[in-house]
Structure formats: C-alpha cells, structure tokens
Design a protein around this motif. Structure first.
Motif, PDB file in Angstrom:
ATOM      1  N   UNK A 185       0.775  -1.253   0.048  1.00 12.18           N
ATOM      2  CA  UNK A 185      -0.329  -0.228   0.343  1.00 12.18           C
ATOM      3  C   UNK A 185       0.908   1.270  -0.382  1.00 12.18           C
ATOM      4  N   UNK A 186       1.594   1.201   0.469  1.00 10.93           N
ATOM      5  CA  UNK A 186       2.909   2.142   0.893  1.00 10.93           C
ATOM      6  C   UNK A 186       3.638   3.247  -0.505  1.00 10.93           C
ATOM      7  N   UNK A 187       4.244   2.031  -0.989  1.00 11.25           N
ATOM      8  CA  UNK A 187       5.010   1.935  -2.316  1.00 11.25           C
ATOM      9  C   UNK A 187       3.330   1.937  -3.517  1.00 11.25           C
ATOM     10  N   UNK A 188       2.412   1.854  -3.819  1.00 11.75           N
ATOM     11  CA  UNK A 188       1.350   2.250  -4.380  1.00 11.75           C
ATOM     12  C   UNK A 188       1.184   3.635  -4.705  1.00 11.75           C
ATOM     13  N   UNK A 189       1.063   3.367  -3.189  1.00 14.65           N
ATOM     14  CA  UNK A 189       0.499   4.500  -2.574  1.00 14.65           C
ATOM     15  C   UNK A 189       1.821   6.264  -3.576  1.00 14.65           C
ATOM     16  N   UNK A 190       3.083   6.060  -3.333  1.00 16.92           N
ATOM     17  CA  UNK A 190       3.777   6.987  -3.274  1.00 16.92           C
ATOM     18  C   UNK A 190       5.236   6.097  -4.691  1.00 16.92           C
ATOM     19  N   UNK A 191       4.928   6.592  -5.328  1.00 13.31           N
ATOM     20  CA  UNK A 191       6.033   5.879  -6.295  1.00 13.31           C
ATOM     21  C   UNK A 191       7.694   5.874  -5.638  1.00 13.31           C
ATOM     22  N   UNK A 192       8.318   6.582  -4.744  1.00 13.11           N
ATOM     23  CA  UNK A 192       8.852   7.756  -4.574  1.00 13.11           C
ATOM     24  C   UNK A 192       8.859   6.687  -3.087  1.00 13.11           C
ATOM     25  N   UNK A 193       8.203   5.787  -2.655  1.00 11.58           N
ATOM     26  CA  UNK A 193       8.479   5.157  -1.444  1.00 11.58           C
ATOM     27  C   UNK A 193       9.033   3.517  -1.875  1.00 11.58           C
ATOM     28  N   UNK A 206      13.042   6.099  12.262  1.00 10.71           N
ATOM     29  CA  UNK A 206      11.965   7.148  13.182  1.00 10.71           C
ATOM     30  C   UNK A 206      10.442   6.705  12.006  1.00 10.71           C
ATOM     31  N   UNK A 207       9.850   7.378  12.006  1.00 10.60           N
ATOM     32  CA  UNK A 207       8.120   6.629  11.633  1.00 10.60           C
ATOM     33  C   UNK A 207       8.082   7.159  10.700  1.00 10.60           C
ATOM     34  N   UNK A 208       6.723   6.870   9.378  1.00  6.93           N
ATOM     35  CA  UNK A 208       6.707   7.725   8.244  1.00  6.93           C
ATOM     36  C   UNK A 208       5.407   8.041   8.619  1.00  6.93           C
ATOM     37  N   UNK A 209       5.342   9.397   8.339  1.00  6.18           N
ATOM     38  CA  UNK A 209       3.357  10.538   8.996  1.00  6.18           C
ATOM     39  C   UNK A 209       2.312   9.410   9.091  1.00  6.18           C
ATOM     40  N   UNK A 210       1.548   9.565   9.696  1.00  2.00           N
ATOM     41  CA  UNK A 210       0.481   8.853   9.985  1.00  2.00           C
ATOM     42  C   UNK A 210      -0.386   9.317   8.961  1.00  2.00           C
ATOM     43  N   UNK A 211      -0.850  10.852   8.869  1.00  3.46           N
ATOM     44  CA  UNK A 211      -1.008  10.866   7.270  1.00  3.46           C
ATOM     45  C   UNK A 211      -1.191  10.327   6.068  1.00  3.46           C
ATOM     46  N   UNK A 212       0.450   9.989   5.720  1.00  2.00           N
ATOM     47  CA  UNK A 212       0.596   9.261   4.611  1.00  2.00           C
ATOM     48  C   UNK A 212       0.155   7.713   4.960  1.00  2.00           C
ATOM     49  N   UNK A 213       0.787   7.499   5.990  1.00  2.00           N
ATOM     50  CA  UNK A 213       0.201   5.828   5.814  1.00  2.00           C
ATOM     51  C   UNK A 213      -1.415   5.595   5.819  1.00  2.00           C
TER      52      UNK A 213
END
Length: 224
Positions: A60-68, A98-105
C-alpha cells in the motif's frame, strides 16, 4: 565483530520497541474478527498472516507513492493479542529509526483498503483500522440507465391512460345507444292522447287497440 553485530541488533530492537507501542506517534491499532466474518471457515492468525499483513501494508505504501521504497521489514507489529488485535507502525526505509507520518500511512491504507480486505477475506467491519475511517463503497450502477426506466414508466402511464379513455368512450357510446333504443321503443308502444277531452288508454301501435264504445255499438247492431 560478532559482538558489534549483536549490539547493533539490540539497539535496533530497542529502537523498534520504542517506535511501536500503544498510542505511539504514527501508530495504528488493528482489530480483526475472523470468526465473525468466516464462521466455520475461519483461519488461525499466525506468523504467516502477520507476514502477509506486513506485505500488504508495504504494498500500500509503495503504491501510494512511487518514491516510496518501503520494505516488509519497515512494517512493525507489536502488542499482538490472541483475540487478534495489534498495533503497527511504518518506519522510514532510509533511516529505519523514525516512522512515516501517520497521514501518509492513513492515505495509503484508505487508497488500498479493498485490496487489503480481499487479501484476508474480510471487510471494513471485520478488519478495522481504528484510527482510519472506513472507505465508502462505490455506488452500484443499475444495469439499465435511470432515464430509460423513467421513460418506460411514463410511456406505460400514457398507454394506460389512452386505453382507459378508449374503453370509457366505448362504454358511454353503448350506453347512449341503448338509452336511445329504449326511448324509441317506448314511444312506439305507448302514446297517451286526449280525445274529446277524455284521456284514452295507452295505445299499442303495433298490436292495435279496440275502442270500447265502438265495440259495444258493433255488438248491438250485430245482435239485430
């Protein structure tokens, strides 16, 4: 060398423990109801299911952002209970401390919610991300266009109205003809007239009628 490696792993483990804990920053709680969803076909939640969950979150993270560049190892689970609830965080793949911001998750989960649900044969009600609102299902479009349905209903009403008017007209016409015929028959059979100021009896034109005065005279002359 081995000691340094063990020390590094210990530091990472301690750091991960601090990152993933209940109510930690950017952490999310998940509650899963497998028995409720699948009944007798429910499966056991084990390490393999946890691995699949991590993989789906990383996807889901990789699909949400191509830069992830999120990897499965960046998804941390903690406080797993037997009733299948746990917390998770996503760590930054470049720093891993560090954690990825909750808004992005949250945005990534919402974008891929159906894919995650389908992976576990669950729904928004049986796979709950407690801090993430459920996604709305796309509206179901009818196979027949709405305008065509409305047009068909209006056309049926018009046809029904025309048929009703035709039937009503036919009935009125028959009723009128029947009344006219009865009136004509009544006029032919019955005529009330006045003769010498005395009303005569009803006269049947077709059958005829014998006047009683003349009938008496005929009998008197006949007897002579």
């Amino acid at each position: 060398m081995l000691r340094a490696l063990l020390l590094t792993l210990s530091v990472v483990a301690i750091a991960h423990a601090e990152l993933c804990k209940p109510d930690a920053q950017n952490a999310f709680k998940v509650r899963i109801s497998i028995k409720t969803a699948l009944g007798d076909n429910a499966y056991a939640w084990d390490a393999n299911e946890e691995y699949l969950f991590k993989a789906m979150v990383a996807f889901a993270m990789r699909r949400y952002s191509s830069k992830s560049t999120t990897q499965i190892s960046n998804v941390l689970l903690c406080n797993v209970t037997d009733r299948v609830s746990f917390w998770f965080v996503v760590t930054d793949s470049s720093k891993n401390v560090t954690t990825v911001p909750g808004s992005e998750v949250e945005a990534a989960i919402r974008m891929n919610r159906n894919r995650i649900n389908n992976a576990f044969l669950l729904s928004d009600k049986t796979l709950q991300f407690l801090k993430i609102t459920s996604t709305l299902s796309p509206p179901v479009e009818p196979s027949t266009p709405v305008w065509l349905i409305v047009f068909g209903v209006v056309l049926c009403l018009i046809v029904a109205g025309i048929v009703f008017l035709i039937i009503s007209g036919i009935r009125k016409h028959k009723k009128k003809n029947k009344e006219s015929t009865e009136r004509e028959n009544l006029e032919e059979k019955v005529e009330v007239t006045l003769e010498n100021g005395i009303p005569c009896e009803a006269l049947d034109i077709k059958a005829g009628h014998v006047n009683g005065v003349f009938a008496a005279d005929d009998e008197r002359f006949t007897s002579l």
